[in-house]
Design an enzyme around this catalytic site. Sequence first.
Site, short mmCIF file in Angstrom:
data_model
loop_
_atom_site.label_atom_id
_atom_site.label_comp_id
_atom_site.label_asym_id
_atom_site.label_seq_id
_atom_site.Cartn_x
_atom_site.Cartn_y
_atom_site.Cartn_z
N VAL A 195 -40.48 20.25 50.29
CA VAL A 195 -40.38 19.20 49.27
C VAL A 195 -39.37 18.13 49.73
O VAL A 195 -39.57 16.94 49.52
CB VAL A 195 -39.97 19.77 47.90
CG1 VAL A 195 -40.07 18.70 46.81
CG2 VAL A 195 -40.84 20.95 47.53
N HIS A 196 -38.29 18.58 50.38
CA HIS A 196 -37.34 17.61 50.95
C HIS A 196 -38.07 16.75 52.00
O HIS A 196 -37.90 15.53 52.03
CB HIS A 196 -36.16 18.36 51.60
CG HIS A 196 -35.31 17.50 52.50
ND1 HIS A 196 -34.61 16.39 52.05
CD2 HIS A 196 -35.08 17.57 53.84
CE1 HIS A 196 -33.97 15.83 53.08
NE2 HIS A 196 -34.24 16.52 54.17
N GLN A 254 -20.40 15.91 45.97
CA GLN A 254 -21.23 14.71 45.90
C GLN A 254 -20.42 13.43 46.05
O GLN A 254 -20.85 12.49 46.72
CB GLN A 254 -22.04 14.69 44.59
CG GLN A 254 -23.14 15.72 44.56
CD GLN A 254 -24.05 15.64 45.77
OE1 GLN A 254 -24.54 14.57 46.13
NE2 GLN A 254 -24.26 16.76 46.45
N HIS A 265 -33.46 22.47 52.13
CA HIS A 265 -34.23 22.12 53.33
C HIS A 265 -35.59 22.82 53.32
O HIS A 265 -35.83 23.75 54.10
CB HIS A 265 -33.43 22.48 54.59
CG HIS A 265 -32.29 21.55 54.84
ND1 HIS A 265 -30.98 21.89 54.62
CD2 HIS A 265 -32.28 20.26 55.28
CE1 HIS A 265 -30.20 20.85 54.92
NE2 HIS A 265 -30.96 19.86 55.32
ZN LIG Z 1 -33.36 16.23 56.12
#
Ligand SMILES: [Zn+2]
Length: 469
Positions: free
Chosen positions: A204-205, A397, A201
């Site tokens: 770049v996110h 994931q 977080h």
């Molecule tokens: Zn977010």
Amino acid sequence: MFLSRSNIYPQVPIIFKAHFTCCKDVASQHLLSLRLYLTSSQDNAVWDTPVSSSIHFRKSKNWVYQMLICHYCNVFIILASTQQGEVESGTRRKVKRLLSFQRYCHNSRLLRGLVPHTPGSLHLLDDDYLGQAAHMLSKVGTWNFDIFLFDRLTNGNSLVTLMCHLFNVYGLIHHFQLDMVKLHRFLGMVQDDYHSQNPYHNAVHAADVTQAMYCYLKEPKLAEQLSPADVFLGLMAAAAHDVDHPGVNQPFLIKTRHHLASLYQNTSVLESHHWRSTVGMLRESGLLSHLQDMEQQLGSLILATDISRQNEFLLTFREHLDNQDLDLQLASHRHFMLQIALKCADICNPCRVWELSRQWSERVCEEFYRQGDMERKFDLEISPLCNQQADSVPTIQIGFISYIVEPLFEEWHRFTDPSLLSQTMMGHLHKNKARWSLLRYAHNSEPQAHSQAEKPGPEGGGGEGECIP
Ligand SMILES: [Zn+2]
């Protein structure tokens, strides 16, 4: 100029506090860019960092140095121009935004910009880099846009650079009569308030979500109907949607009795904070002082990214598609689709090409594990998905893709008709999921890790919790 160091070379990090005095001519102009380069005189290690809040301009009749050479370091100052009133803004911001996580975590952008030097890690902002960044911007609407590379080429300024470019592409500055200095100041504050030490977080996110949002806004189904205000809000919400994220989830804030959890009554704590911080920065910069209603709409978009409200949005979206009753001539329906687009942009990592997707996956898991380590250290129960020993990246994931990403993107796929971009994204999503399955099999993860990671998430029930972006 006054320069002081808080510790002695070659200890790293070296913290400099610098006070520059600039001439009247410069002070009367607008600040467009200002960069500080620190160079060690002993090993030519170089760090560069944008101007930080620890650097204060003081208006004076004195002069400005273009370059200063000190005993331990060289300081290169590139001044585009500056403006009266910019002075001390960093200090004012700290006083005004008392609730900021950052205020306590790290008080200096300069500190965050200083990274230990390793060969090949230099990211000097020279013409060559700028040229490559500009070239990348010419392809900003492509789905395989490498935001990590773009961030390096812009010297960690991907969010500001991207937003300025997109505002120009859409002619938003002219349309809304935006003041360029206020816009730059606002975007700089937003980028600054993301925590660069968060593996996931961070700014770049935010830039990645903004780039994805741009791709979605260009979808033919949406693009033809959107007003300039819709585009403006969509991009602004994407850029600011996680601002000042502390790198831990809502359950963590609740169980540690963080004051923000009480302030927002344990509901959408982080999203409320992202929104209110954005409003604070908007008011401080004065960017939208001539426009009405933007703050509430921005809030409604940012709050929609609360993943615990995923089912609520998904069911409404599905219902609209089943009934074929979406009327994008209606402002309320366009706003709903902006919420959906932002939610898609926020969780689109598994729909990216593998190389980019994998990096995001590793980053988000690293952030979970850090929380788990903290919980272990303070004898708190370790949150689901946050136990590095039990929860592997592939299992996390696969659970994330199956329970969160696929259901939403299947509906988005339907909404777009499907478009070429949707087909590409679904292709990546299926391939990436298969790849994670292979990796899980290869890693021979422990059975309890599987069963835990495949459950919806750390909050139990229908919510996936704040662990997931
Ligand atoms: Zn977010």
